[in-house]
Structure formats: structure tokens, C-alpha cells
Enzyme design. Structure first.
Site, short mmCIF file in Angstrom:
data_model
loop_
_atom_site.label_atom_id
_atom_site.label_comp_id
_atom_site.label_asym_id
_atom_site.label_seq_id
_atom_site.Cartn_x
_atom_site.Cartn_y
_atom_site.Cartn_z
N GLY A 640 0.61 -1.20 0.35
CA GLY A 640 0.09 0.21 -0.09
C GLY A 640 0.60 1.51 -0.22
O GLY A 640 2.30 1.42 -0.48
N GLY A 642 0.99 5.94 0.31
CA GLY A 642 -0.26 6.76 0.73
C GLY A 642 0.76 8.52 0.62
O GLY A 642 2.14 8.11 0.40
N GLY A 643 0.60 9.28 1.35
CA GLY A 643 1.09 10.69 1.26
C GLY A 643 2.90 10.35 1.41
O GLY A 643 3.60 11.10 1.67
N LYS A 661 6.04 0.59 7.52
CA LYS A 661 5.82 2.42 6.71
C LYS A 661 6.88 2.70 7.05
O LYS A 661 7.59 2.99 8.13
CB LYS A 661 4.47 3.31 7.73
CG LYS A 661 4.05 3.70 7.01
CD LYS A 661 2.68 4.26 7.96
CE LYS A 661 3.01 5.97 8.36
NZ LYS A 661 1.60 6.32 9.03
N ASP A 757 -7.86 10.94 11.46
CA ASP A 757 -8.15 11.32 10.46
C ASP A 757 -9.13 9.77 10.75
O ASP A 757 -8.20 8.02 10.31
CB ASP A 757 -7.09 11.07 9.91
CG ASP A 757 -6.39 11.01 8.80
OD1 ASP A 757 -8.03 11.40 7.71
OD2 ASP A 757 -5.92 10.61 7.73
#
Ligand SMILES: *[C@@H]1O[C@H](CO)[C@@H](O)[C@H](O)[C@H]1NC(C)=O
Ligand SMILES: *[C@@H]1O[C@H](CO)[C@@H](O)[C@H](O)[C@H]1NC(C)=O
Ligand SMILES: *[C@@H]1O[C@H](CO)[C@@H](O)[C@H](O)[C@H]1NC(C)=O
Ligand SMILES: *[C@@H]1O[C@H](CO)[C@@H](O)[C@H](O)[C@H]1NC(C)=O
Length: 955
Positions: A640, A642-643, A661, A757
Site C-alpha cells: 500500500g 499514501g502521502g 510503513k 483521521d
């Protein structure tokens, strides 16, 4: 003047050595020639007298070299043809040295005394020299897992003493050689027990002369080649056969009718070919354990009458084989049955699961058949049953668990547990053993080419393997403290792969002798696994980089250079080289020491990231470790993005999966978020919140290491991407889990945390569909002084953002409640909050009519929920969602109230909010008792003189 004295000393030294040497001069220079071709000969190989000085891996009888046993010694280079001068050599094992490349010299045929030639898992290439056929005494020939090309040399047929023949996993091509009067062939090998030729490119038909009734073969493995034509009926003449694999070829025609003469056969693999005609009659195959016939072109036939007559059967794989009719209930009563896959067939009528079915059953997969009914009178089958794609599942709205296809289980099925101790936290590179000591284990992978079980989650087979390994090491005086096994998995070739770690006894690493002893017991097949679980195996040893007896860390320095330099009289040069090595090593040591003592060494407080993080329970990982766990951050492990960067899946040496991550390089914007996340997460522990396992500050990288949550995000499931079907009860369960996680953050975490979030991509689902709140990059802790609200720059995700917070910049827990309300609406509609310019909150508010059933929202609700029976409590659920998205924060409920309300709705829907749902992960069952024994271990070929030592026999 000084150098003259040096030279004199050197001359005296050399002369003394020559006088004292025991080794035969020819043998000695042959070994030195081998070493000269290797970039990295073992230390100590520089000395003058191989036998007298006890060179690592060299065994002598008198003055003659009789064995070279150097598996796993990190050798690099070619195999010199000078090896042929070692005319008394009986054993040569260079396995697991991936750096050994180039061709096998033809002169190897001169080693007339050779009995064991073992070159498993090296990088040898080119054709196998035909001269190998002159090694008359050879009993054991293992050339598997190299890069050999060309044909199988027919001269191998001359090796009349050969017992073990393994050429699997190479690039061999062309036909299988058989004798024709003038040329020899494999059919002449009447003493051979093992033909292992899988994973090559062999082509042509299987000659019917290949097999005859005088042969004594146990294993015939030709899987994953390009063989064509029929399976010859001569195979049925080899009564000794136990494992036969011809799967993944292009074979065609009818199967020979005499297959069932093979009454000792326990593994038969014929899947993925083009066989035609009727299914073979296997009546009377009383030892048959594993049967693979999937994906052939058999003529359609009724369920064979021999199904219920195979008393030893554990595994039946017959996908897409045109079988039709009803499966007799008797079949499932076979006492050892574990796995039955009969997908894509014409099975019909009623599926009867009568009481008395095998207690070992793990899976019955009958997808895509015509079964119209399930008669489960026992009421409690406890295995995975799959009937999706059958009429019994076609009524709309059926929520029976057997109508969904379970997700493949991605959590590890086994990992050796610690033995009543807490795993030690070890410095980088070291690993905690099952006895909780830090050490550098020897590691490698078992590859089993046949198995007597198919339930990979059953720990008893692994426990038996661990025990037998320990017994073996102890009885052979190999200094092993403990072993661990992890991550059992099937590869695409239907081999079971299993990671092995062997921990040193009393030391923190093995010396070279010990490593080669361990590797040799696998390369030479001296060790045999428990015969009631495991069939033939091969082992692949990994590079071992921590030999305790290596004087130098710098592997690039070649012994050959040192010998050359010394011989040339350039003593100064030698001293310079040694000094250089010393300095380099000291520097490395110093660097390593700094990094070990302070994992925050690279944390720079000046770079706007604040002070060093305060952590509880999370550990520091080095960049190198994570690189290893993710296979160099391979694309295959990219799960995955993301930003902030990407998320990778990794596997710890224990087999445990982790999610990593990894912030984009130089993403300073991520710096603060990164630190916030570590500090907050290391303090929160709740089953509905993703746990942080550690972090990495190494090499300018910022990485967070989380528990791996296998089923992806809620968003993936709602969009259909993950393939998990979410019925109403599952949605309620997920909503409750997410609400409980958020309630914990607001009310129980210390300090309380506002997530900021909440959205469907940040709710992850584990293998039991427990929801876990993730991604704390924007989260805010609430200090006591700021109880109530914090003024902050507005952050969050459009569509989920609380409008009041947006306007006032006053952040409270109620902003999370708003986002949670949007999430609830997403759960029932499977729409993103803003889709084609339409805002979900507004859309629902406008469409809602409380006087109508389901509030008149049918059009907007996700059809997967199923409306055959109206989902109970759905209106209340909509009420709850709408109260969460009230304009004014004070009108919204707290998360505690939200949790209570969801629990009430679940009770209305007939669910118990506190129940643990059934696990889809593996259950550990009792040992398979009474399975017929695997006769594989009764082999006597192996070198039985113990491990060869370097000792010189008295003359
Ligand atoms: C082997 O199988 C064939 C065909 O099924 C049968 O006729 C023959 O008698 C069997 N031979 C033996 C020795 O069992
Ligand atoms: C099942 O299929 C067989 C063969 O096609 C057929 O003869 C039989 O009547 C079918 N049974 C049922 C219950 O539909
Ligand atoms: C279901 O199976 C039981 C035996 O376990 C049998 O007695 C019963 O008649 C079967 N029911 C149907 C509808 O076939
Ligand atoms: C290497 O290890 C073996 C086994 O523990 C031991 O017998 C031997 O003495 C060691 N050799 C050296 C050079 O330390």
C-alpha cells in the site's frame, strides 16, 4: 639489512614446514590449486600441510586426502580441474556455496575412489560432463539446484552402485536416456532408489524401457518438466515405488491400468497434464496417502468406487477432473482424511456429512459443482467447507459460512515457541533462540517433495521434526543449543517449504567446523525426518556470515593474494595488508558498537522533529534487518502507499508477519507525524487498535513497524477489492470494533488521544474480521490542561472532516465522532463520502423518509448486505450515524454512547456483541495417530563413519 633478516627467517620457516609435512605432495599442491581459484578459502588454508595442520574440511587417511567436506563455507570461484590429482578422494561435498560457479571439470572422472559427490545449491553451470560415468564406486550423486544445462549424460547409466541420483532444479533438457545396446541409460541403474529430476526442461516421451521389474526405485520424481506422450505401463512393474511425481508436464493418453499394482505407493502426483480416458482404478492401493489428479482431460465419470476404499488417504486433489454424481458419505469417514479438493466438477445431489467423519478433516472444497443440498446431521462440522458456486448457495441472501470462499490465511501457520521463557531482545543480527538466548543461528530452508499430511496448521508434525533434529544433533555431538522452525508454506510446485534455524550451544556463533557439520548432515541426507510425517526433502543452507573462528571480517581479502605475496618474498606487503585489515576491522567494530548502544544515534533533534522519542515496549530495528525481512523492499512486499510513502509486508525470522510503513526519503513533512505516531502508539494497547512493534531511525530512514493485519482495510472490503463479503452481521461487528478502538483512545488511553483521521482506509481487518484503528500520523494527545479542546491547524481528510472544527479550529473528541458517523454511513452504502461531487451526509439526509421501511434508503444501501430478509436494526444504525454527524458538536454522542448503541443494535440482530467470532485461522490439533509409517527412512546409503575430521591417523 632488516629485510634480509626477514627473508632469512622466512626461508627457515618454509624449510621447517616442509620437513614436518605429513600430506602427500601431490595432494597438497592439488588443494593449494583449489584454494588459489577461490576468492575466499577458509582461514588456515594458507599453511603448508593440509593433513598435519588440520585444514578445515579436509579429512585424511595417512598422508592422503580422502574427504573434502566444505558445505556452507562461503566459497567463491571455480572448481579447478586439479582436483583430479586427489586420487584417494572418497567424499566431496561443496554444497550451499552459491559463489561456486563455472563448469564441472571433465577430469572429475579421474576420482575413481569417489563414493559421494554432493554439490547441492551451488552455482555450477554448463553441461554435466559425461566422464562422471567413470566414477564406478559412486553411490551418492547430488547435483540438484545448480544451473546445469544440456542433457542428462547417458554414461550415468554405468554407475552400477548408484543409490541416490538427484539432478533436480537445473536447466537440463532433451530426452531421458535409456540404454540401447551400445549406449548406456538410466534403466541400467538397478541399485538406484532415487531418481530426482524435477524442475528441469526435459522433453520427449518417457521411454517405456526406463522402468523394469528388476529395479528397486523408491522415489521417481520428474515433476515440472516438458515431457510428452503417455505414462508407460512399465512404471507399474516397479513394486518398490513409494513416491511418484509426474505433475506439471505435458503428458497425455490413458493412465496405465496397472498403476494399482503399486501397493507401496503413498504419494502419486499426476496433476496439470493432459491425460485422457477414464480415471485410473486405484482399488487396493492400501498405502496411498496423497493423490493429485487435478486439471487433466479425463473422460467424465461417476465418483470412483475406490474413493471410500483407500484406508491411508489424507489428501485428495481432483480439481477439474469431470467427476459427477454424489460423493458417498462413507468417503469422509476415512480415518486419516485431511484435505479434499473436488472443485469444478459435476458433483450433484446431497452432500452428506454424517457423524463419524474423519476427525482430522481440515478442508472440503467443492466449489463450482451442482450440489443442491447439504445434510449435516451432525450439525457441527468443524472443518472448512466450501460450497460456493453450487445450487445450494444460489438462493439470494444466503449467509451460510460455507457459501463464501475464505481468504487464504496469511498469518504464519507455525513458529517454534519459546520454551517457558521470554524472548531476549537481541542486538542487530542476533536472534533470540527458543531458549531465549541471543545468538547468530545457522539458517536454511527445508523443501519437502512429498508429505504425509496436508493440514499445514497442525503443529504436531513440526514438533516431531524439532525433536528429531535435536536428538540427531546430540547423538552426533554437534554443539547445538536448540532449533526453531517457522513459516510452513506450499510453493507453486506443491513442495512444503519450512525455515530452519539452528542455534549454537554455549557460544553466540558457530565456528566453521560446526557449520559444515550441520550443513553436511542435510546435504548428505544423513539426517532423516520423522517418517510418519515427511517424505523426501532437500535442504538449502543460507550464507553464514558470523563464523566465530574467522580472523578477519573483511571477506574480500583473498587468501590467495596473501599466499602469493608471501611466496614472492614481499613481507612488507603482507604486513601492510594485515595492518589494513586490522584498521578496517577496528573501524567497523567501533561503528557497530555506537549503533548498538544507541538506536537513536541517528535521531537528529535539530531537524524540527523535537526531542528523542519516549517509548514503551517498541523496539528499534536496523535498516539492514528490515531490508532482509522485506526481501530488499521488493515490489512483491509492497502492500500500500499514501502521502507519507509506502507500506511493506515483512517476515521476521520467527515467521511473524509485520507491516512496515516507510516514509518517503527526505519527507520532512512526515518527521513530526512520524515521532507522534511512535510516542502515542507505544503507549496504546487495545485489541481494536493496531499495535506498534518498533521503529527504524537508521540511515536517514523513518519507518514504523506494526503488527501485520492480514485482511486489509475496511475500504478494500467495502469496494469489493479484498473479496471479503460483508453481510449485515459482519458490518455490525466491524462498526463495533472500530467504535471500541476509538472509545479506548478517547476515554481510556493516557493521555487521551484524538485520532483526527478516522476513515475507512484507516480501519484494518484481521483474520477474524476484528476492526483495528490505524494510522496515528495526525493524532493529538490531550494534556490535562487542555481538557476539552485544543486549537490546532485543521488537518484530516475531506469528506470526513467535522465542519465545526473546520470553521473554529477547535479540536475535540467530537470531531472524531463526526468522522465516525461518516464511516457508519459508508459501512451501509459502500460509497465513498464524496463521490461524483455528492456528499454522503447530505444525500442520506435528503433521501431519508422515516415513515417508510428501511427509511426509504434501499436505493442507496449496499446490495451486498442482502435484503431478502430486512437487516435487523438498520434504521437504528442510520439514526446513530446521523446523530454522529450533527452540525453542532454538543448534539453528537460520545464514543462510549456510540459503542452502547451499536451493542443494542447487535442484540436486535440476534448477535452477541461480546462473542469472539469463530477463528478462520488454523487450529492446532492432536498428533496424527496411527498413520501408516513412511518407509522412506529405512535407507542405508548414507555415509556412516561419523563426521570426517581433519585428524591424521597414526602411521
Ligand atoms: C498388475 O496389474 C495388471 C493389470 O491390472 C494385472 O493383470 C496383473 O495381474 C498385475 N500383476 C501383479 C503381479 O499383481
Ligand atoms: C447427478 O448426475 C448424474 C449424472 O449426470 C445423474 O444421472 C443423476 O440423476 C444426478 N442426480 C441428481 C440428484 O440430480
Ligand atoms: C441426512 O442424513 C441422515 C444420516 O446421517 C439420514 O438419516 C437422513 O435421512 C438424511 N436426510 C436427508 C434429507 O437426506
Ligand atoms: C569448532 O567447534 C567444534 C565443535 O564445537 C569444536 O570441537 C572445535 O574445537 C572448534 N574449533 C575451533 C578451531 O575452535
Amino acid at each position: 639489512m632488516a629485510s634480509a633478516i626477514w627473508l632469512l627467517l622466512l626461508v627457515v620457516f618454509v624449510q621447517v614446514s616442509i620437513i614436518a609435512a605429513v600430506t602427500d605432495g601431490g595432494d597438497s599442491s592439488a588443494l593449494k590449486s583449489l584454494a588459489a581459484d577461490w576468492k575466499s578459502a577458509p582461514p588456515g588454508w594458507g599453511s603448508a600441510d593440509p593433513c598435519g595442520d588440520g585444514w578445515v574440511g579436509i579429512g585424511c587417511t595417512g598422508s592422503r586426502v580422502t574427504s573434502i567436506i566444505l558445505p556452507n563455507m562461503n566459497l567463491e570461484g571455480d572448481l579447478s580441474g586439479d582436483i583430479s590429482a586427489l586420487s584417494e578422494l572418497q567424499q566431496l561435498d561443496l554444497s550451499y556455496n552459491k559463489g561456486l560457479t563455472g563448469p564441472l571439470p571433465a577430469s572429475i572422472g579421474n576420482l575413481k575412489k569417489l563414493t559421494n559427490l554432493i554439490l547441492v545449491g551451488c552455482g555450477f553451470n554448463g553441461p554435466i560432463p559425461g566422464t562422471i560415468g567413470s566414477l564406478e564406486l559412486l553411490r551418492f550423486l547430488s547435483l540438484n539446484s545448480n544451473a546445469f544445462t544440456g542433457r542428462i549424460p547417458p554414461t550415468v547409466g554405468n554407475l552400477s552402485n548408484l543409490y541416490w541420483l538427484d539432478m533436480a532444479d537445473n536447466q537440463l533438457e532433451g530426452p531421458i536416456p535409456v540404454s540401447d545396446g551400445s549406449t548406456p541409460g538410466l534403466d541400467m541403474l538397478l541399485n538406484a532408489g532415487h531418481f530426482h529430476f524435477g524442475k528441469n526442461k526435459l522433453s520427449g516421451t518417457i521411454p517405456s524401457q526406463l522402468f523394469n521389474s528388476k529395479m528397486t526405485l523408491i522415489h521417481v520424481l520428474f515433476e515440472s518438466n516438458q515431457l510428452t506422450g503417455p505414462l508407460p505401463s512399465t512404471l507399474g512393474l516397479v513394486k518398490t515405488l513409494e513416491v511418484v511425481r509426474f505433475d506439471n508436464n505435458l503428458l497425455s493418453g490413458r493412465l496405465p491400468s496397472n498403476l494399482n499394482n503399486l501397493t507401496s505407493l503413498h504419494d502419486l502426483f499426476l496433476s496439470n497434464n493432459e491425460f485422457t480416458g477414464p480415471l485410473p482404478d486405484l482399488t487396493g492401493m492400501s498405502s496411498l496417502n496423497t493423490l493429485y489428479l487435478s486439471n487433466n482431460s479425463f473422460a467424465s465419470s461417476d465418483v470412483p468406487s475406490w474413493f471410500p476404499t483407500l484406508p491411508s488417504l489424507t489428501t485428495l486433489m481432483m480439481e477439474n477432473t469431470q467427476v459427477q454424481g454424489e460423493v458417498p458419505a462413507e468417503f469422509f469417514k476415512l480415518p486419516h482424511l485431511q484435505t479434499v479438493v473436488l472443485k469444478h466438477n459435476g458433483l450433484n445431489g446431497t452432500l452428506d456429512i454424517e457423524p463419524g467423519f474423519s476427525t482430522q478433516l481440515k478442508l472440503i472444497d467443492l466449489q463450482s459443482n451442482s450440489i443442491s443440498e447439504l445434510n449435516d446431521t451432525a450439525g457441527t462440522y468443524n472443518f472448512d467447507l466450501i460450497l460456493a458456486g453450487n445450487p445450494v448457495c444460489e438462493e439470494t441472501g444466503t449467509t451460510e459460512p460455507y457459501c463464501t470462499v475464505p481468504q487464504p490465511n496469511s498469518s504464519p501457520l507455525y513458529s517454534t515457541p519459546s520454551k517457558n521463557c521470554l524472548p531476549a531482545s537481541c542486538s542487530s543480527g542476533q536472534v533470540s533462540s527458543p531458549t531465549c538466548r541471543c545468538a547468530h543461528p545457522y539458517t536454511g530452508t527445508f523443501q519437502f517433495r512429498g508429505l504425509l499430511f496436508s493440514n499445514l496448521g497442525n503443529s504436531s508434525s513440526y514438533v516431531a521434526l524439532e525433536q528429531s533434529l535435536m536428538q540427531f544433533f546430540q547423538s552426533h555431538q554437534i554443539p547445538v543449543d536448540s532449533v526453531s522452525l517457522s513459516n510452513p508454506r506450499m510453493d507453486p510446485f506443491e513442495y512444503l517449504l519450512l525455515n530452519l534455524r539452528v542455534f549454537p550451544y554455549g557460544e553466540d556463533s558457530f565456528n566453521r567446523t560446526a557449520v559444515s557439520m550441520i550443513a553436511f548432515v542435510f546435504s548428505n541426507q544423513t539426517y532423516k525426518p520423522p517418517k510418519n510425517f515427511f517424505g523426501p526433502y532437500v535442504f538449502q543452507g543460507d550464507l553464514y556470515e558470523n563464523f566465530s573462528d574467522d580472523p578477519k571480517k573483511s571477506k574480500k581479502t583473498s587468501i590467495a593474494i596473501i599466499i602469493g605475496a608471501a611466496a614472492g618474498g614481499s613481507v612488507l606487503f603482507l604486513l601492510l595488508v594485515l595492518a589494513g585489515i586490522y584498521a578496517y576491522r577496528q573501524k567497523k567494530r567501533a561503528e557497530m558498537a555506537t549503533n548498538k548502544s544507541n538506536p537513536f544515534a541517528n535521531w537528529d533533534p535539530k531537524k524540527s522533529s523535537g526531542s528523542i522519542p519516549q517509548l514503551k515496549g517498541a523496539r528499534a530495528f536496523s535498516f539492514e534487518e528490515l531490508k532482509k525481512y522485506t526481501n530488499n523492499f521488493s515490489d512483491a512486499n509492497d502492500i500500500g502507499s499514501g502521502g507519507y510513502g509506502k507500506v511493506y509486508r515483512g517476515t521476521l525470522p520467527t515467521g511473524e508477519l509485520i507491516a512496515i510503513k516507510r516514509a518517503q526519503q527526505g519527507s520532512m513533512q512526515g518527521g513530526l507525524e512520524f515521532k507522534t505516531e511512535i510516542e502515542l502508539l507505544s503507549r496504546v494497547h487495545h485489541k481494536n487498535v493496531v499495535s506498534l512493534l518498533g521503529f527504524c531511525f537508521d540511515r536517514g530512514e523513518q519507518m514504523l513497524i506494526y503488527e501485520y493485519v492480514p485482511n486489509g482495510s475496511l475500504s478494500d472490503s467495502l469496494s469489493g477489492k479484498s473479496g471479503i463479503r460483508l453481510d449485515w452481521t459482519r458490518r455490525l461487528k466491524i462498526a463495533l470494533g472500530a467504535a471500541r478502538g476509538l472509545q479506548y483512545l478517547h476515554e481510556l488511553a493516557n493521555p487521551p488521544i484524538i485520532h483526527r483521521d478516522i476513515k475507512s482506509t484507516n480501519i484494518l481487518l484481521d483474520d477474524r474480521l476484528n476492526a483495528k484503528v490505524a494510522d496515528f500520523g495526525l493524532s493529538k494527545p490531550m494534556g490535562d490542561s487542555e481538557k476539552g479542546h485544543v486549537t490546532t491547524q485543521v488537518k484530516g481528510t475531506m469528506g470526513y472532516l467535522d465542519p465545526e472544527y473546520y470553521m473554529t479550529q477547535q479540536l475535540t473528541e467530537k470531531s472524531d465522532v463526526y468522522s465516525f458517523g461518516v464511516l457508519l454511513l459508508e459501512i451501509i452504502t459502500a460509497r465513498r463520502p464524496i463521490e461524483r461531487g455528492k456528499y454522503i451526509v447530505r444525500e442520506i439526509r435528503v433521501a431519508m423518509d422515516k415513515t417508510k421501511s428501511l427509511y426509504n434508503l434501499q436505493e442507496m444501501l449496499d446490495s451486498t448486505i442482502g435484503f431478502a430478509a430486512p437487516p435487523k436494526g438498520l434504521e437504528k444504525f442510520v439514526d446513530l450515524a446521523m446523530s454522529c454527524v450533527e452540525e453542532s458538536a454538543v448534539d453528537r454522542p460520545t464514543m462510549g454512547e456510540v459503542v452502547k448503541e451499536i451493542e443494542t443494535i447487535m442484540q436486535m440482530a440476534g448477535m452477541n456483541p461480546n462473542a469472539e467470532s469463530a477463528s478462520s485461522s488454523a487450529t492446532y490439533e492432536e498428533a496424527t495417530k496411527g498413520v501408516p509409517l513412511h518407509p522412506y527412512s529405512d535407507e542405508s546409503f548414507a555415509y556412516s563413519g561419523g563426521f570426517p575430521t581433519s585428524k591424521v591417523e597414526p602411521q
